[in-house]
Write an enzyme that holds these catalytic residues in place. Structure first.
Site, PDB file in Angstrom:
ATOM      1  N   GLY A   1       0.838  -1.250  -0.002  1.00 57.45           N
ATOM      2  CA  GLY A   1       0.083  -0.179  -0.023  1.00 57.45           C
ATOM      3  C   GLY A   1       1.069   1.395   0.009  1.00 57.45           C
ATOM      4  O   GLY A   1       0.461   2.278   0.468  1.00 57.45           O
ATOM      5  N   GLY A   2       2.023   1.242  -0.388  1.00 61.29           N
ATOM      6  CA  GLY A   2       2.991   2.441  -0.767  1.00 61.29           C
ATOM      7  C   GLY A   2       2.644   3.156  -1.938  1.00 61.29           C
ATOM      8  O   GLY A   2       1.762   2.668  -2.623  1.00 61.29           O
TER       9      GLY A   2
ATOM     10  N   ALA B   1       4.064   2.991  -4.855  1.00 59.82           N
ATOM     11  CA  ALA B   1       4.323   2.040  -6.077  1.00 59.82           C
ATOM     12  C   ALA B   1       2.645   1.360  -6.163  1.00 59.82           C
ATOM     13  O   ALA B   1       2.159   1.327  -7.246  1.00 59.82           O
ATOM     14  CB  ALA B   1       5.178   1.242  -6.042  1.00 59.82           C
ATOM     15  N   GLY B   2       2.211   0.856  -5.077  1.00 59.65           N
ATOM     16  CA  GLY B   2       1.221   0.125  -5.034  1.00 59.65           C
ATOM     17  C   GLY B   2      -0.033   0.796  -5.315  1.00 59.65           C
ATOM     18  O   GLY B   2      -1.050   0.582  -5.920  1.00 59.65           O
TER      19      GLY B   2
ATOM     20  N   ARG C   1      25.610   8.389  -2.375  1.00 61.08           N
ATOM     21  CA  ARG C   1      25.733   7.808  -1.058  1.00 61.08           C
ATOM     22  C   ARG C   1      26.615   6.758  -0.959  1.00 61.08           C
ATOM     23  O   ARG C   1      27.221   6.631   0.386  1.00 61.08           O
ATOM     24  CB  ARG C   1      24.193   7.188  -0.833  1.00 61.08           C
ATOM     25  CG  ARG C   1      23.298   8.637  -0.972  1.00 61.08           C
ATOM     26  CD  ARG C   1      21.695   7.842  -0.909  1.00 61.08           C
ATOM     27  NE  ARG C   1      20.848   8.866  -0.468  1.00 61.08           N
ATOM     28  CZ  ARG C   1      19.498   8.642  -0.371  1.00 61.08           C
ATOM     29  NH1 ARG C   1      18.755   7.425  -0.575  1.00 61.08           N
ATOM     30  NH2 ARG C   1      18.681   9.779  -0.500  1.00 61.08           N
TER      31      ARG C   1
ATOM     32  N   HIS D   1      20.031   1.171   4.113  1.00 64.68           N
ATOM     33  CA  HIS D   1      18.687   2.081   3.897  1.00 64.68           C
ATOM     34  C   HIS D   1      17.800   1.676   2.726  1.00 64.68           C
ATOM     35  O   HIS D   1      16.616   1.778   2.602  1.00 64.68           O
ATOM     36  CB  HIS D   1      19.318   3.486   3.729  1.00 64.68           C
ATOM     37  CG  HIS D   1      18.230   4.723   3.100  1.00 64.68           C
ATOM     38  ND1 HIS D   1      17.371   4.941   3.909  1.00 64.68           N
ATOM     39  CD2 HIS D   1      18.080   5.368   2.100  1.00 64.68           C
ATOM     40  CE1 HIS D   1      16.534   5.842   3.474  1.00 64.68           C
ATOM     41  NE2 HIS D   1      17.061   6.100   2.235  1.00 64.68           N
TER      42      HIS D   1
ATOM     43  N   GLU E   1      10.312  -0.495  -4.802  1.00 70.76           N
ATOM     44  CA  GLU E   1      11.630  -0.680  -4.170  1.00 70.76           C
ATOM     45  C   GLU E   1      11.761  -2.397  -4.396  1.00 70.76           C
ATOM     46  O   GLU E   1      12.872  -2.926  -4.315  1.00 70.76           O
ATOM     47  CB  GLU E   1      11.747  -0.419  -2.963  1.00 70.76           C
ATOM     48  CG  GLU E   1      13.321  -0.661  -2.192  1.00 70.76           C
ATOM     49  CD  GLU E   1      13.312  -0.224  -0.708  1.00 70.76           C
ATOM     50  OE1 GLU E   1      14.402  -0.417  -0.286  1.00 70.76           O
ATOM     51  OE2 GLU E   1      12.554   0.759  -0.324  1.00 70.76           O
TER      52      GLU E   1
ATOM     53  N   ARG F   1      21.603   3.818  -5.653  1.00 69.89           N
ATOM     54  CA  ARG F   1      20.463   4.675  -6.084  1.00 69.89           C
ATOM     55  C   ARG F   1      20.916   6.066  -5.854  1.00 69.89           C
ATOM     56  O   ARG F   1      21.400   6.626  -4.813  1.00 69.89           O
ATOM     57  CB  ARG F   1      19.348   4.367  -5.086  1.00 69.89           C
ATOM     58  CG  ARG F   1      18.051   5.250  -5.433  1.00 69.89           C
ATOM     59  CD  ARG F   1      16.831   4.696  -4.456  1.00 69.89           C
ATOM     60  NE  ARG F   1      17.044   4.824  -3.047  1.00 69.89           N
ATOM     61  CZ  ARG F   1      16.679   6.176  -2.574  1.00 69.89           C
ATOM     62  NH1 ARG F   1      16.597   7.310  -2.997  1.00 69.89           N
ATOM     63  NH2 ARG F   1      16.785   6.306  -1.277  1.00 69.89           N
TER      64      ARG F   1
ATOM     65  N   LEU G   1      11.084   7.865  -4.744  1.00 68.30           N
ATOM     66  CA  LEU G   1       9.832   8.255  -4.685  1.00 68.30           C
ATOM     67  C   LEU G   1       9.416   8.284  -6.345  1.00 68.30           C
ATOM     68  O   LEU G   1       8.347   7.909  -6.573  1.00 68.30           O
ATOM     69  CB  LEU G   1       9.475   9.544  -3.892  1.00 68.30           C
ATOM     70  CG  LEU G   1       9.818   9.318  -2.420  1.00 68.30           C
ATOM     71  CD1 LEU G   1       9.396  10.966  -2.158  1.00 68.30           C
ATOM     72  CD2 LEU G   1       8.887   8.786  -1.863  1.00 68.30           C
TER      73      LEU G   1
END
Length: 642
Positions: A12-13, A15-16, A298, A370, A408, A418, A424
Site C-alpha cells: 500500500g505504499g 508504487a502500490g 551515497r 537504507h 523498491e 540509488r 519516490l
C-alpha cells in the site's frame, strides 16, 4: 466496453497506490493488500524529496542530465531505456502531484522550490519540508479512496501475503494471504498480481527501514520461481542516528541544504562539538572531493565515514561522525523558521531521540542500510529509437506470466547505487508503467480467473495452511528471535559496507546453518488470534532464503561496483561484469544466470565522475600500503576497465 478484470496489488505504499489508481481509472477491480494501514506504509518515511528536471532555476538541467546522473550514480548497472523514461516522466509526475494538492515548498515568487541532492550539481529535487514521502502517500491515498468509495478498489489492511497462486501453465492467478487478526488464511483469485512490497532492510538489523521491511514477499515469490535481480546490491545511507533498537534516517536533504560532515582532528577532543574551531575540524568529504563535497553519492560518503571510524578517527574514537548544520543559523544568518521550514520533520526526529537541538549542536551520525537496489527481476521492451514501448505487456513483468512488480521490491532502475531522491520517483513512474503493462496483459487474456477450477485456489490455500500449522505445532527448541539476531549480525558484519570474499564465504556457511535451525523453532505462541510469534518464525525462514541470494550474488560478482565494494577485487570490470546477476531459487541454494548484458543504448560506460572511489578512499584514509599490509590484492585503481 472492455471486460472488467480483477487485479491484486500487494503493498500500500506509493508504487502500490499509483498502480491501483491507474488500474481503477481503466475500470478494473483492484484488491489492495497491505501489512499495515496504507497510510503507515514505509513510503511515509521518505524525507528529502522527489527528483525531476523541471529546471525552474535556469541551470540548464534536463531529463537527459537526470538520466546521466542516475546511470552514473548506479555505476552503469541499470538498463538505460527504463531509466530514460523515468527521467522524461519526472517533471510531469511532479506537476501531477502538485495538482493533487501535495504541499511542495515554494519560492518567494510562488513557484516550486528545488534543492540539491547527492550525485548531482543541479537543483532538481522538489520537496515538502522533510516529510515529502508522507505528503505524497496521503495525496495518492486520497485518490485511491475515490475508487474505493465507488466500489472499484477493496482494501485489505492488516493482511500478510503468504504466496502466489499458479495455474497448470505456471501463470500467476492470484495470492493467498493471512488475516493477522483472526490468523485465517484465504485465497484470492485474480487475473494478474502486482507486487509493490518495498525493501528488505530488516535483514541487516542496522537499518533505517521500518520493522515491516523484511523483504519476505520478494523471498516468497523468489522461492516460487521468480528471478531475483542483483540481490547483492544494498544501499547504505551515510547519515543515520545509531540506536539500540534501530537506526533513524537523517535525510540527504540535510546535506542538500548545506549540512557538512566532519570529525575533530583529534578524535579524543574534550571540548563540546560546537566549541571546536574550524581549524581543528576535518571536513573529510570536502577534502577528498572539493567539487561534490558533502553531496558525493551515497555509497561514497558511507564508505568515507566507515573508513574514518574504522581507523579510530571517529568522534571519541567511536562509530560516529558529525553532520553539522549549526553554521547555517550561527554563521550564515539563516533563521530558525526557514531551517525548520526546509528540514523540520527530520530535525524533530533527531531532537526527540538524541535530546539535543540540531540547529545549535552538530548531529552525531553513522551509516545504516537504507535501500534495496536489487529485487524481483522485471522486463521491459524497446520500441523505435531504443525508447521504451509503453504498451508492451513485458514492461515491469517478472518471468512468471501475470506477476508484475513495482517500486523498491524490483531491481530495474538503480543499478549498483540509488541516486538520492529517485526512490519516490521510481515508485510513481514504475507504478504507472506497471499499470500499463498489466492492462496490455489483460487485453490479451483468454481465460479469466473466474473460469479456473476452484481446486487451483484451494490447493494453494491448503499448502500455506499446512505450513502455518507446522510452525504452530513447533517441536524444536530454537528461538526465532535469537535466530533473527544472528542473521542480522551475520549480514551486517559480513555483507555490509566492507566486503571480503572470506567473510562472504563465512556468511554463506552461517546461513546454511540458520536454514536448518529455522525449521526447528519452538512453538512460542499457539494462539489462533493475533499471534505474532508464528508469522515471525515464518518470516525468519523466508529472510534466510533471501539472504542466501544476497550473499551468493556478492560472492560471485568478482568486482567492485557502486555499493558493492570487495577489497579483494576493488576494480570495476565492465568487460566481465556489466551484466545482471539473476538468481533462481533451489533447495540446494541459489543458482545464478549471468547472461543478461546491460542495455547501454544511450551512453557508453565510463569512469564515474567523482574524484574519489572506494579504492582511493582506502589509500587516502588508511594509507598507501593498506592493501599490501593486509595481504589484499588491490588490482588497478578501481576505475572501469572498459
Amino acid at each position: 466496453m472492455p471486460a472488467q478484470h480483477k487485479v491484486v496489488v500487494v503493498g500500500g505504499g506509493l508504487a502500490g497506490l499509483m498502480t491501483t489508481m491507474k488500474l481503477a481509472e481503466a475500470g478494473h477491480k483492484v484488491q489492495l493488500f497491505s501489512l499495515v494501514p496504507v497510510k503507515r506504509s514505509h513510503s511515509v518515511c521518505a524525507q528529502g524529496g522527489i527528483n525531476g528536471a523541471v529546471n525552474l532555476r535556469g541551470e540548464g538541467d534536463s531529463p537527459y542530465l537526470h538520466f546521466e546522473d542516475t546511470i552514473t550514480g548506479g555505476d552503469f548497472l541499470n538498463h538505460q531505456p527504463p531509466v530514460m523514461r523515468m527521467a522524461e516522466r519526472a517533471p510531469a509526475i511532479i506537476y501531477l502531484l502538485d495538482r493533487m494538492g501535495v504541499p511542495f515548498n515554494r519560492t518567494d515568487e510562488g513557484v516550486l522550490a528545488f534543492r540539491r541532492f547527492g550525485g548531482t550539481l543541479k537543483h532538481r529535487t522538489a520537496y515538502a519540508g522533510a516529510t515529502t514521502g508522507q505528503q505524497l502517500l496521503y495525496a495518492l491515498d486520497e485518490q485511491v479512496r475515490r475508487y474505493e468509495a465507488s466500489g472499484l478498489v477493496e482494501k485489505f489492511e492488516g493482511w500478510e501475503f503468504t504466496s502466489i497462486i499458479k495455474d497448470e501453465q505456471g501463470r500467476c492467478r492470484g495470492i493467498t494471504s493471512q488475516d493477522l487478526r483472526s490468523m485465517e488464511i484465504h485465497s484470492f483469485p485474480a487475473d494478474a498480481v502486482v507486487m509493490a512490497t518495498g525493501g528488505n532492510g530488516l535483514v541487516f538489523g542496522k537499518s533505517t527501514n521500518s520493522i515491516i521491511n523484511a523483504g519476505t514477499p520478494v523471498s516468497i515469490c523468489y522461492q516460487q520461481g521468480a528471478h531475483y535481480g542483483n540481490p547483492e546490491m544494498i544501499q547504505i545511507h551515510p547519515t543515520a542516528i545509531p540506536g539500540e533498537d534501530k537506526c533513524r534516517l537523517m535525510s540527504e536533504s540535510v546535506r542538500g541544504e548545506g549540512g557538512r560532515v566532519w570529525v575533530p582532528k583529534n578524535p579524543n577532543d574534550e571540548r563540546k562539538p560546537f566549541e571546536i574551531p574550524e581549524e581543528d575540524r576535518w571536513y573529510v568529504c570536502e577534502e577528498l572531493d572539493p567539487v561534490y563535497g558533502n553531496l558525493l553519492s551515497r555509497d561514497i560518503v558511507s564508505f568515507i565515514i566507515y573508513c574514518v571510524c574504522r581507523m579510530g578517527k571517529g568522534y571519541k574514537a567511536g562509530q560516529q561522525v558529525f553532520l553539522d548544520i549549526s553554521h547555517l543559523h550561527h554563521k550564515k544568518g539563516m533563521s530558525r523558521e526557514l531551517i525548520t521550514d526546509k528540514l523540520g520533520g527530520v530535525l524533530d526526529i533527531y531532537k526527540k531521540f538524541m535530546r539535543e537541538d540540531p540547529i545549535d549542536n552538530p548531529m552525531r551520525i553513522y551509516p545504516a542500510v537504507h535501500y534495496t537496489m536489487g529485487g524481483m527481476w522485471v522486463d521491459f521492451e524497446k520500441g523505435h529509437d531504443s525508447t521504451l514501448d509503453v504498451d508492451s505487456v513485458r514492461n515491469q513483468s517478472t518471468n512468471i506470466a501475470g506477476l508484475y512488480a513495482a517500486g523498491e521490491c524490483e531491481y530495474q532502475y538503480h543499478g549498483a547505487n540509488r541516486l538520492g531522491a529517485n526512490a519516490l520517483l521510481t515508485c510513481l513512474t514504475g507504478g504507472e508503467l506497471t499499470a500499463l503493462g498489466v492492462l496490455s496483459y489483460l487485453r490479451d487474456m483468454e481465460v479469466s480467473c473466474a473460469d479456473l477450477p476452484e481446486s487451483v485456489s484451494d490447493d494453494a490455500k491448503g499448502a500455506e495452511q499446512s505450513r502455518y500449522d507446522a510452525i504452530l505445532a513447533g517441536g524444536g527448541d530454537e528461538n526465532p528471535y535469537q535466530l533473527m539476531a544472528e542473521l542480522q549480525d551475520t549480514m551486517w558484519n559480513n555483507v555490509g559496507i566492507w566486503r571480503l570474499q572470506k567473510d562472504l564465504l563465512a556468511a554463506r556457511e552461517k546461513l546454511d546453518e540458520l536454514t536448518v535451525r529455522s525449521t526447528q523453532c519452538a512453538a512460542i505462541d499457539g494462539h489462533t488470534w493475533t499471534n505474532q510469534a508464528a508469522p515471525f518464525t515464518r518470516g525468519v525462514q523466508h529472510m534466510v532464503e533471501m539472504s542466501k541470494a544476497i550473499v551468493g550474488g556478492a560472492i560471485i560478482r568478482d568486482e567492485s561496483r557502486g555499493a558493492h565494494f570487495k577489497l579483494d577485487t576493488p576494480q570495476r570490470d565492465d568487460d566481465t561484469w556489466l551484466r545482471t546477476t539473476k538468481a533462481t531459487w533451489t533447495k540446494e541454494g541459489p543458482e545464478f544466470d549471468l547472461s543478461e548484458k546491460i542495455d547501454c543504448s544511450y551512453m557508453e560506460p565510463r569512469a564515474r565522475k567523482y574524484k574519489v572511489n572506494q579504492h582511493s578512499i582506502v589509500t587516502k584514509i588508511m594509507g598507501d600500503d593498506f592493501f599490501e599490509k593486509n595481504g589484499i590484492g588491490k588490482g588497478n585503481d578501481g576505475e572501469s576497465s572498459s
